[in-house]
Design a protein around this motif. Structure first.
Motif, PDB file in Angstrom:
ATOM      1  N   PRO A   1       0.926  -0.844  -0.259  1.00 11.32           N
ATOM      2  CA  PRO A   1       0.255  -0.264   0.193  1.00 11.32           C
ATOM      3  C   PRO A   1       1.086   1.472   0.186  1.00 11.32           C
ATOM      4  CG  PRO A   1      -1.139  -1.601   1.689  1.00 11.32           C
ATOM      5  CD  PRO A   1       0.729  -2.024   1.211  1.00 11.32           C
ATOM      6  N   VAL A   2       1.630   1.224   0.229  1.00 15.64           N
ATOM      7  CA  VAL A   2       2.807   2.405   0.813  1.00 15.64           C
ATOM      8  C   VAL A   2       4.410   2.552  -0.479  1.00 15.64           C
ATOM      9  CG1 VAL A   2       2.640   3.038   3.076  1.00 15.64           C
ATOM     10  CG2 VAL A   2       4.201   1.306   2.341  1.00 15.64           C
TER      11      VAL A   2
ATOM     12  N   GLY B   1      -5.541  -0.428   3.658  1.00 17.33           N
ATOM     13  CA  GLY B   1      -5.055  -1.491   1.952  1.00 17.33           C
ATOM     14  C   GLY B   1      -5.319  -0.018   1.150  1.00 17.33           C
ATOM     15  N   TYR B   2      -5.661  -0.883  -0.077  1.00 17.13           N
ATOM     16  CA  TYR B   2      -5.806   0.008  -1.559  1.00 17.13           C
ATOM     17  C   TYR B   2      -4.320   1.477  -1.382  1.00 17.13           C
ATOM     18  CZ  TYR B   2      -9.931  -2.104  -0.321  1.00 17.13           C
ATOM     19  OH  TYR B   2     -10.478  -2.915   0.137  1.00 17.13           O
ATOM     20  N   LYS B   3      -4.121   2.106  -1.396  1.00 16.19           N
ATOM     21  CA  LYS B   3      -3.786   3.656  -1.642  1.00 16.19           C
ATOM     22  C   LYS B   3      -2.921   2.676  -2.909  1.00 16.19           C
ATOM     23  CE  LYS B   3      -3.038   4.873   3.303  1.00 16.19           C
ATOM     24  NZ  LYS B   3      -3.043   6.090   3.566  1.00 16.19           N
ATOM     25  N   SER B   4      -1.897   3.052  -2.768  1.00 17.85           N
ATOM     26  CA  SER B   4      -0.312   2.843  -3.612  1.00 17.85           C
ATOM     27  C   SER B   4      -1.341   1.554  -4.954  1.00 17.85           C
ATOM     28  CB  SER B   4       0.754   2.705  -3.764  1.00 17.85           C
ATOM     29  OG  SER B   4       1.722   3.055  -2.608  1.00 17.85           O
ATOM     30  N   HIS B   5      -1.734   1.137  -4.826  1.00 18.67           N
ATOM     31  CA  HIS B   5      -1.935  -0.099  -5.283  1.00 18.67           C
ATOM     32  C   HIS B   5      -3.800  -0.620  -5.780  1.00 18.67           C
ATOM     33  CE1 HIS B   5       1.673  -1.189  -7.348  1.00 18.67           C
ATOM     34  NE2 HIS B   5       2.753  -0.917  -6.499  1.00 18.67           N
ATOM     35  N   ASN B   6      -4.342   0.559  -4.655  1.00 17.77           N
ATOM     36  CA  ASN B   6      -5.836  -0.112  -4.719  1.00 17.77           C
ATOM     37  C   ASN B   6      -6.364  -1.512  -4.411  1.00 17.77           C
ATOM     38  OD1 ASN B   6      -8.425   1.420  -4.426  1.00 17.77           O
ATOM     39  ND2 ASN B   6      -8.882   0.377  -6.379  1.00 17.77           N
ATOM     40  N   GLN B   7      -5.254  -2.300  -3.733  1.00 12.99           N
ATOM     41  CA  GLN B   7      -6.086  -3.569  -3.057  1.00 12.99           C
ATOM     42  C   GLN B   7      -5.639  -3.600  -1.686  1.00 12.99           C
ATOM     43  OE1 GLN B   7      -5.470  -6.340  -5.587  1.00 12.99           O
ATOM     44  NE2 GLN B   7      -4.716  -4.176  -6.855  1.00 12.99           N
ATOM     45  N   PRO B   8      -6.689  -4.836  -1.010  1.00 15.95           N
ATOM     46  CA  PRO B   8      -7.241  -4.615   0.118  1.00 15.95           C
ATOM     47  C   PRO B   8      -6.229  -5.463   0.783  1.00 15.95           C
ATOM     48  CG  PRO B   8      -7.996  -6.521  -0.852  1.00 15.95           C
ATOM     49  CD  PRO B   8      -7.799  -5.657  -1.782  1.00 15.95           C
ATOM     50  N   PRO B   9      -6.535  -5.202   2.464  1.00 23.36           N
ATOM     51  CA  PRO B   9      -5.117  -5.468   3.167  1.00 23.36           C
ATOM     52  C   PRO B   9      -4.775  -6.550   3.269  1.00 23.36           C
ATOM     53  CG  PRO B   9      -6.474  -3.765   4.232  1.00 23.36           C
ATOM     54  CD  PRO B   9      -6.862  -4.204   2.520  1.00 23.36           C
ATOM     55  N   GLY B  10      -4.083  -7.218   3.312  1.00 17.77           N
ATOM     56  CA  GLY B  10      -3.013  -8.570   3.374  1.00 17.77           C
ATOM     57  C   GLY B  10      -2.300  -8.911   2.041  1.00 17.77           C
ATOM     58  N   THR B  11      -2.876  -8.498   0.778  1.00 21.71           N
ATOM     59  CA  THR B  11      -2.114  -8.578  -0.730  1.00 21.71           C
ATOM     60  C   THR B  11      -1.131  -8.138  -0.667  1.00 21.71           C
ATOM     61  OG1 THR B  11      -4.512  -7.453  -1.201  1.00 21.71           O
ATOM     62  CG2 THR B  11      -3.360  -7.775  -2.930  1.00 21.71           C
TER      63      THR B  11
ATOM     64  N   TRP C   1      -1.203 -17.993  -8.714  1.00 22.47           N
ATOM     65  CA  TRP C   1      -0.639 -17.298  -7.510  1.00 22.47           C
ATOM     66  C   TRP C   1      -0.287 -16.154  -7.208  1.00 22.47           C
ATOM     67  CZ3 TRP C   1      -0.001 -19.576  -3.737  1.00 22.47           C
ATOM     68  CH2 TRP C   1       0.026 -21.000  -3.283  1.00 22.47           C
ATOM     69  N   ALA C   2      -1.027 -15.474  -8.166  1.00 27.59           N
ATOM     70  CA  ALA C   2      -1.541 -13.667  -7.639  1.00 27.59           C
ATOM     71  C   ALA C   2      -2.616 -13.738  -6.426  1.00 27.59           C
ATOM     72  CB  ALA C   2      -2.225 -13.649  -8.483  1.00 27.59           C
ATOM     73  N   ALA C   3      -2.259 -13.002  -5.195  1.00 30.95           N
ATOM     74  CA  ALA C   3      -3.016 -12.956  -4.593  1.00 30.95           C
ATOM     75  C   ALA C   3      -4.913 -12.938  -5.035  1.00 30.95           C
ATOM     76  CB  ALA C   3      -2.498 -11.723  -3.632  1.00 30.95           C
ATOM     77  N   TYR C   4      -5.213 -12.448  -5.995  1.00 25.74           N
ATOM     78  CA  TYR C   4      -6.915 -12.048  -5.995  1.00 25.74           C
ATOM     79  C   TYR C   4      -7.104 -12.946  -7.659  1.00 25.74           C
ATOM     80  CZ  TYR C   4      -7.379 -10.707  -1.704  1.00 25.74           C
ATOM     81  OH  TYR C   4      -7.497 -10.881  -0.057  1.00 25.74           O
TER      82      TYR C   4
END
Length: 312
Positions: A22-23, A41-51, A88-91
């Motif tokens: 995120p940072v 979450g989100y910020k730099s790549h707009n992904q949920p926490p734990g991604t 193997w990507a997170a989502y």
């Protein structure tokens, strides 16, 4: 080698990566005022926490390939599947990829041999092979020193073929090996300098390249102050920052947060540091909250067990 070390290394990479996602690109001065202390979450790549991002995904691709033995073509195929289909990507979706890695995977798609696909130019020394190399230590741990070097060279060269990236990966895995074998951080650091210098002498590496590694091979990097540690995407910066964070902290949480809060290439510095710290301190030392909130924990657990039981 214990299951706690193997899973610690895999979770270590992924959690360090996820803490930094995120940072990514944030300056150190900003993080000094707004430090990362937990998943956000989100910020730099707009992904949920734990991604986690490409760092952990490619680490898992390599780990899974090793579960079936050593096969560069299989490793390369998994890297292609990650880039093309989110394997193997997170989502299931790729949201971050380095330019050198992208170019190498494009060559793989065209049929270039894996050990020749990586860029061999001096200006192609990003951290893209170092960030994914950790699982290889579990395969090479019982092999002779010279063979370890040759294997690391081939695996790095799938994406990054320049000698500087190869030596960075080799140094990192030698340090990991001595930690895996129960040495203290300080002992492992000293032994690594000796073994790496021995191999580089045998390989007749040019002096200019050797001098780049002097801060690790000839001095105690833990004595450096924070303002002398860079955290860009350059492989040397990433290696030195990660070793510095690991050597100057006392547990997994402290090491990874210190690395992420250096700023700039936060996810990769976090992943590389997290791999060392997770291996050394073990899975049990990683905060349970982070293990629980990380993406794909069941898959990572299962992969860790298979990697632990892999055949060589």
């Amino acid at each position: 080698m214990t299951i706690d070390q193997v899973k610690g290394a895999l979770y270590g990479v992924a959690i360090g990566d996820a803490l930094g996602v995120p940072v990514e690109f944030n300056q150190r001065a900003y993080l000094d005022q707004n430090p990362v202390v937990d998943f956000i979450g989100y910020k730099s790549h707009n992904q949920p926490p734990g991604t986690f991002s490409d760092d952990a995904s490619l680490t898992f691709c390599l780990a899974e390939s090793l579960c079936y033995g050593f096969d560069l073509i299989d490793m390369a195929d998994r890297f292609v599947r990650w880039q093309s289909a989110g394997y193997w990507a997170a989502y299931g979706e790729v949201f971050d990829i380095g330019m050198t890695t992208y170019a190498a995977i494009s060559r793989l798609k065209r049929g270039v041999q894996p050990q020749l696909a990586g860029d061999f130019d001096e200006d192609a020394n990003g951290n893209g092979s170092l960030m994914r190399i950790m699982p290889l230590v579990f395969y090479t741990k019982d092999l002779p020193l010279g063979i370890r070097y040759e294997i690391v060279k081939d695996v790095s060269s799938i994406t990054h073929g320049h000698i500087r990236s190869v030596i960075s990966c080799f140094y990192y895995l030698e340090l990991a090996l001595h930690l895996l074998n129960g040495k203290s951080k300080e002992e492992a650091y000293k032994i690594t300098a000796t073994t790496v210098k021995e191999v580089l002498d045998q390989q007749k590496i040019i002096e200019r390249e050797l001098k780049i590694f002097d801060p690790l091979l000839e001095t105690d990097i833990s004595l450096r102050t924070r303002d002398k540690i860079s955290s860009s995407g350059y492989v040397i910066d990433s290696l030195m920052a990660s070793v510095w964070c690991f050597m100057t902290t006392n547990n997994y949480q402290e090491a990874t947060l210190k690395s992420v809060n250096l700023g700039h290439d936060t996810d990769t510095t976090g992943a590389i540091t997290g791999g060392l710290a997770g291996l050394y301190y073990g899975l049990h030392d990683i905060p349970e909250k982070w293990r629980r909130e990380l993406a794909r924990t069941k898959d990572i657990d299962e992969l860790g067990l298979r990697l632990f039981n892999m055949r060589q």
